[in-house]
Motif scaffolding. Structure first.
Motif, PDB file in Angstrom:
ATOM      1  N   VAL A  54       0.936  -1.278   0.104  1.00  0.00           N
ATOM      2  CA  VAL A  54      -0.053  -0.145   0.114  1.00  0.00           C
ATOM      3  C   VAL A  54       0.905   1.295   0.074  1.00  0.00           C
ATOM      4  CG1 VAL A  54      -0.422   0.414   2.519  1.00  0.00           C
ATOM      5  CG2 VAL A  54      -2.053   1.083   0.930  1.00  0.00           C
ATOM      6  N   TYR A  55       2.166   1.220   0.772  1.00  0.00           N
ATOM      7  CA  TYR A  55       2.783   2.419   0.830  1.00  0.00           C
ATOM      8  C   TYR A  55       3.557   2.410  -0.817  1.00  0.00           C
ATOM      9  CZ  TYR A  55       3.187   1.884   5.780  1.00  0.00           C
ATOM     10  OH  TYR A  55       2.885   1.581   7.068  1.00  0.00           O
ATOM     11  N   TYR A  56       3.677   1.503  -1.301  1.00  0.00           N
ATOM     12  CA  TYR A  56       4.319   1.605  -2.650  1.00  0.00           C
ATOM     13  C   TYR A  56       3.103   1.966  -3.556  1.00  0.00           C
ATOM     14  CZ  TYR A  56       6.081  -0.179  -7.247  1.00  0.00           C
ATOM     15  OH  TYR A  56       6.461  -0.198  -8.468  1.00  0.00           O
ATOM     16  N   LEU A  57       2.067   1.688  -3.705  1.00  0.00           N
ATOM     17  CA  LEU A  57       0.937   2.029  -4.551  1.00  0.00           C
ATOM     18  C   LEU A  57       0.674   3.405  -4.361  1.00  0.00           C
ATOM     19  CD1 LEU A  57      -1.141  -1.160  -4.198  1.00  0.00           C
ATOM     20  CD2 LEU A  57      -0.101  -0.611  -6.026  1.00  0.00           C
ATOM     21  N   LEU A  58       0.624   3.924  -3.132  1.00  0.00           N
ATOM     22  CA  LEU A  58       0.371   5.129  -3.059  1.00  0.00           C
ATOM     23  C   LEU A  58       1.506   6.340  -3.034  1.00  0.00           C
ATOM     24  CD1 LEU A  58      -2.339   4.759  -0.170  1.00  0.00           C
ATOM     25  CD2 LEU A  58      -2.799   5.329  -2.437  1.00  0.00           C
ATOM     26  N   ASP A  59       2.488   5.756  -3.098  1.00  0.00           N
ATOM     27  CA  ASP A  59       3.752   6.404  -3.146  1.00  0.00           C
ATOM     28  C   ASP A  59       3.650   7.220  -1.720  1.00  0.00           C
ATOM     29  OD1 ASP A  59       6.278   7.430  -4.101  1.00  0.00           O
ATOM     30  OD2 ASP A  59       5.496   9.028  -5.225  1.00  0.00           O
ATOM     31  N   ASP A  60       3.600   6.743  -0.655  1.00  0.00           N
ATOM     32  CA  ASP A  60       3.444   7.279   0.610  1.00  0.00           C
ATOM     33  C   ASP A  60       4.555   8.179   0.987  1.00  0.00           C
ATOM     34  OD1 ASP A  60       1.898   7.007   3.261  1.00  0.00           O
ATOM     35  OD2 ASP A  60       4.098   6.786   3.786  1.00  0.00           O
ATOM     36  N   PHE A  89      -4.715  -8.867  -1.711  1.00  0.00           N
ATOM     37  CA  PHE A  89      -5.149  -8.074  -2.782  1.00  0.00           C
ATOM     38  C   PHE A  89      -6.400  -7.862  -2.460  1.00  0.00           C
ATOM     39  CE2 PHE A  89      -7.590  -8.164  -6.980  1.00  0.00           C
ATOM     40  CZ  PHE A  89      -6.697  -7.414  -7.759  1.00  0.00           C
ATOM     41  N   PHE A  90      -7.477  -8.209  -1.486  1.00  0.00           N
ATOM     42  CA  PHE A  90      -8.510  -7.959  -1.063  1.00  0.00           C
ATOM     43  C   PHE A  90      -8.509  -6.641  -0.006  1.00  0.00           C
ATOM     44  CE2 PHE A  90      -9.168 -12.322  -2.541  1.00  0.00           C
ATOM     45  CZ  PHE A  90     -10.064 -11.891  -3.625  1.00  0.00           C
ATOM     46  N   GLN A  91      -7.464  -6.965   0.619  1.00  0.00           N
ATOM     47  CA  GLN A  91      -7.139  -5.867   1.883  1.00  0.00           C
ATOM     48  C   GLN A  91      -6.987  -4.490   0.914  1.00  0.00           C
ATOM     49  OE1 GLN A  91      -4.123  -7.884   3.766  1.00  0.00           O
ATOM     50  NE2 GLN A  91      -5.156  -7.851   5.743  1.00  0.00           N
ATOM     51  N   LEU A  92      -6.074  -4.682  -0.100  1.00  0.00           N
ATOM     52  CA  LEU A  92      -5.810  -3.427  -0.882  1.00  0.00           C
ATOM     53  C   LEU A  92      -7.007  -2.818  -1.425  1.00  0.00           C
ATOM     54  CD1 LEU A  92      -2.339  -4.422  -2.355  1.00  0.00           C
ATOM     55  CD2 LEU A  92      -2.840  -2.902  -0.684  1.00  0.00           C
ATOM     56  N   ILE A  93      -7.794  -3.511  -1.987  1.00  0.00           N
ATOM     57  CA  ILE A  93      -9.007  -3.069  -2.736  1.00  0.00           C
ATOM     58  C   ILE A  93      -9.588  -2.168  -1.700  1.00  0.00           C
ATOM     59  CG2 ILE A  93     -11.271  -3.505  -3.522  1.00  0.00           C
ATOM     60  CD1 ILE A  93      -9.914  -5.823  -5.107  1.00  0.00           C
ATOM     61  N   ILE A  94      -9.981  -2.782  -0.519  1.00  0.00           N
ATOM     62  CA  ILE A  94     -10.739  -2.163   0.604  1.00  0.00           C
ATOM     63  C   ILE A  94      -9.875  -0.742   1.045  1.00  0.00           C
ATOM     64  CG2 ILE A  94     -11.634  -2.065   3.209  1.00  0.00           C
ATOM     65  CD1 ILE A  94     -12.056  -5.072   2.201  1.00  0.00           C
ATOM     66  N   ILE A  95      -8.633  -0.863   1.286  1.00  0.00           N
ATOM     67  CA  ILE A  95      -7.673   0.256   1.861  1.00  0.00           C
ATOM     68  C   ILE A  95      -7.851   1.334   0.669  1.00  0.00           C
ATOM     69  CG2 ILE A  95      -5.488   0.860   2.410  1.00  0.00           C
ATOM     70  CD1 ILE A  95      -5.051  -1.891   3.567  1.00  0.00           C
ATOM     71  N   LEU A  96      -7.448   0.948  -0.448  1.00  0.00           N
ATOM     72  CA  LEU A  96      -7.376   2.013  -1.592  1.00  0.00           C
ATOM     73  C   LEU A  96      -8.850   2.652  -1.947  1.00  0.00           C
ATOM     74  CD1 LEU A  96      -4.954   0.035  -3.877  1.00  0.00           C
ATOM     75  CD2 LEU A  96      -4.561   1.957  -2.465  1.00  0.00           C
ATOM     76  N   LYS A  97      -9.918   1.967  -1.808  1.00  0.00           N
ATOM     77  CA  LYS A  97     -11.050   2.486  -1.884  1.00  0.00           C
ATOM     78  C   LYS A  97     -11.335   3.511  -1.027  1.00  0.00           C
ATOM     79  CE  LYS A  97     -15.915   1.659  -2.483  1.00  0.00           C
ATOM     80  NZ  LYS A  97     -17.292   0.656  -2.400  1.00  0.00           N
ATOM     81  N   LEU A 111      -9.076   5.159   0.935  1.00  0.00           N
ATOM     82  CA  LEU A 111      -8.166   6.507   0.749  1.00  0.00           C
ATOM     83  C   LEU A 111      -8.227   7.251  -0.412  1.00  0.00           C
ATOM     84  CD1 LEU A 111      -4.974   4.763   2.069  1.00  0.00           C
ATOM     85  CD2 LEU A 111      -6.318   6.382   3.564  1.00  0.00           C
ATOM     86  N   THR A 112      -8.547   6.757  -1.427  1.00  0.00           N
ATOM     87  CA  THR A 112      -8.750   7.318  -2.704  1.00  0.00           C
ATOM     88  C   THR A 112     -10.163   7.766  -3.137  1.00  0.00           C
ATOM     89  OG1 THR A 112      -8.750   5.343  -4.224  1.00  0.00           O
ATOM     90  CG2 THR A 112      -6.501   5.979  -3.463  1.00  0.00           C
ATOM     91  N   GLU A 132     -12.265   0.122 -10.754  1.00  0.00           N
ATOM     92  CA  GLU A 132     -10.766   0.819 -11.241  1.00  0.00           C
ATOM     93  C   GLU A 132      -9.752   0.421 -10.288  1.00  0.00           C
ATOM     94  OE1 GLU A 132      -8.208   3.600 -13.561  1.00  0.00           O
ATOM     95  OE2 GLU A 132     -10.312   2.343 -14.127  1.00  0.00           O
ATOM     96  N   ILE A 133      -9.987   0.241  -9.215  1.00  0.00           N
ATOM     97  CA  ILE A 133      -8.937  -0.221  -8.283  1.00  0.00           C
ATOM     98  C   ILE A 133      -8.330  -1.682  -8.407  1.00  0.00           C
ATOM     99  CG2 ILE A 133      -8.351  -0.651  -5.778  1.00  0.00           C
ATOM    100  CD1 ILE A 133     -10.245   1.739  -5.073  1.00  0.00           C
TER     101      ILE A 133
END
Length: 118
Positions: free
Chosen positions: A3-9, A33-41, A43-44, A50-51
């Motif tokens: 998640v840090y990588y994907l969001l360029d934290d 994969f599923f955690q990231l979908i929820i987290i990114l949804k 946050l973004t 799209e995610i």
């Protein structure tokens, strides 16, 4: 880490990128994969589809491999969670790293107690 990588934290993005660029193989549990979908949804505020599209492209580009759990392995995950006072997600990540004899890369303080690096 992903998640840090994907969001360029701003705080941890460079460190996550370091690990991704300096790791021969990237494995993660299937739940990531599923955690990231929820987290990114959250946050973004982007649409889930799209995610999902973006994640599938990134994961393919990074050659991420998933560690699969069979139903009979959940008992051991439960025992790890109970014995070590871990939440279920952390216990799954820990179990998966042991299953494939892989080093854990995580900024999670609970997983750092089990040798996770970041």
């Amino acid at each position: 880490m992903l998640v840090y990588y994907l969001l360029d934290d701003p705080e941890f993005g460079d460190r996550a990128e370091y690990w991704i660029n300096n790791t021969d193989e990237i494995y993660t549990s299937e739940i990531t994969f599923f955690q990231l979908i929820i987290i990114l949804k959250n946050l973004t505020k982007e649409d889930e589809k799209e995610i999902l599209r973006k994640l599938s492209e990134v994961f393919e580009g990074l050659n991420v491999k998933f560690v699969h759990l069979e139903p009979h392995e959940l008992k051991e995950v439960y025992e790890i969670a109970s014995k070590n006072n871990l939440d279920f997600e952390d216990a799954i990540h820990y179990y998966c790293s042991r299953k494939i004899n892989a080093e854990m890369i995580s900024n999670d303080s609970d997983l750092k107690k089990f040798g996770a690096k970041f």
